[in-house]
Design an enzyme around this catalytic site. Sequence first.
Site, PDB file in Angstrom:
ATOM      1  N   SER A   1       0.838  -1.195   0.000  1.00 10.47           N
ATOM      2  CA  SER A   1       0.000   0.000   0.000  1.00 10.47           C
ATOM      3  C   SER A   1       0.881   1.257   0.000  1.00 10.47           C
ATOM      4  O   SER A   1       1.701   1.421  -0.902  1.00 10.47           O
ATOM      5  CB  SER A   1      -0.979  -0.042   1.176  1.00 10.47           C
TER       6      SER A   1
ATOM      7  N   ASP B   1      -9.060  -6.631  -3.820  1.00 10.48           N
ATOM      8  CA  ASP B   1      -8.680  -5.501  -2.964  1.00 10.48           C
ATOM      9  C   ASP B   1      -9.827  -4.508  -2.899  1.00 10.48           C
ATOM     10  O   ASP B   1     -10.281  -3.992  -3.920  1.00 10.48           O
ATOM     11  CB  ASP B   1      -7.416  -4.831  -3.512  1.00 10.48           C
TER      12      ASP B   1
ATOM     13  N   HIS C   1      -7.129  -6.259   0.494  1.00  9.13           N
ATOM     14  CA  HIS C   1      -6.053  -5.293   0.685  1.00  9.13           C
ATOM     15  C   HIS C   1      -5.020  -5.755   1.711  1.00  9.13           C
ATOM     16  O   HIS C   1      -3.826  -5.516   1.534  1.00  9.13           O
ATOM     17  CB  HIS C   1      -6.618  -3.935   1.089  1.00  9.13           C
TER      18      HIS C   1
END
Length: 163
Positions: A34, A107, A138
Site C-alpha cells: 500500500s 482488494d 487489501h
Amino acid sequence: PDEAGLKQDSSAVLRYVAGRPDVDQSRIILLGRSLGGAVAIEAARRHPDVVRALILENTFTSIPDMVDVLMPVVSWFKWLILRIEWKSIEAIPDLTCPILFISGLQDELVPPAHMKALYDAAGKSMHRAWYGVKEGGHNDTWMKEGDTYVSHVQQFFEKIGVA
C-alpha cells in the site's frame, strides 16, 4: 511524517543498512505494501545502487488517483486539499531493478487496476513478475494463498539470483 519526511526516512534507512558490514549488499530487497509500496518505489528510484529488487503489494498509482476512487465527490477540488501525492506512476518508469507485483484481485481499497498500471509503467525493469491473488483483499493476500504466496516470492528470488 509527511511525504518529504518519509522519503528522507527511507533514504536514511537504506544508507544505514548499506553501511552495515554484516549485510550482503547484493541482497537488499524492499517490500512495500500500500503506502509502503510508494515509499519503496521512491527509495529504489533515489538509491538504484543499493536496492537489488522490489516487491510491491497492493500499491496505488498516486494519492490523487486514490481520491478519485475513494472520494469521487471531492475529486474536482482535490488539488485544494491534498498535501501529499506519492506519484508512483511517475517514479516507477525510472526503475531498472527487478520488481515483483503482488495484487489482491479482490482488494477493497486499492483497485487492482492501479497495480496493473504500475506493472505496465515499469518497462525499464530488468525483470517484472506479476502475481494476482484471486481471493486476496487489501490486507490479506499472503493469508489467502499461504504456501503458494511464499512459492511465488521464492520463484522471484530464484529468477533474480538471490535465492
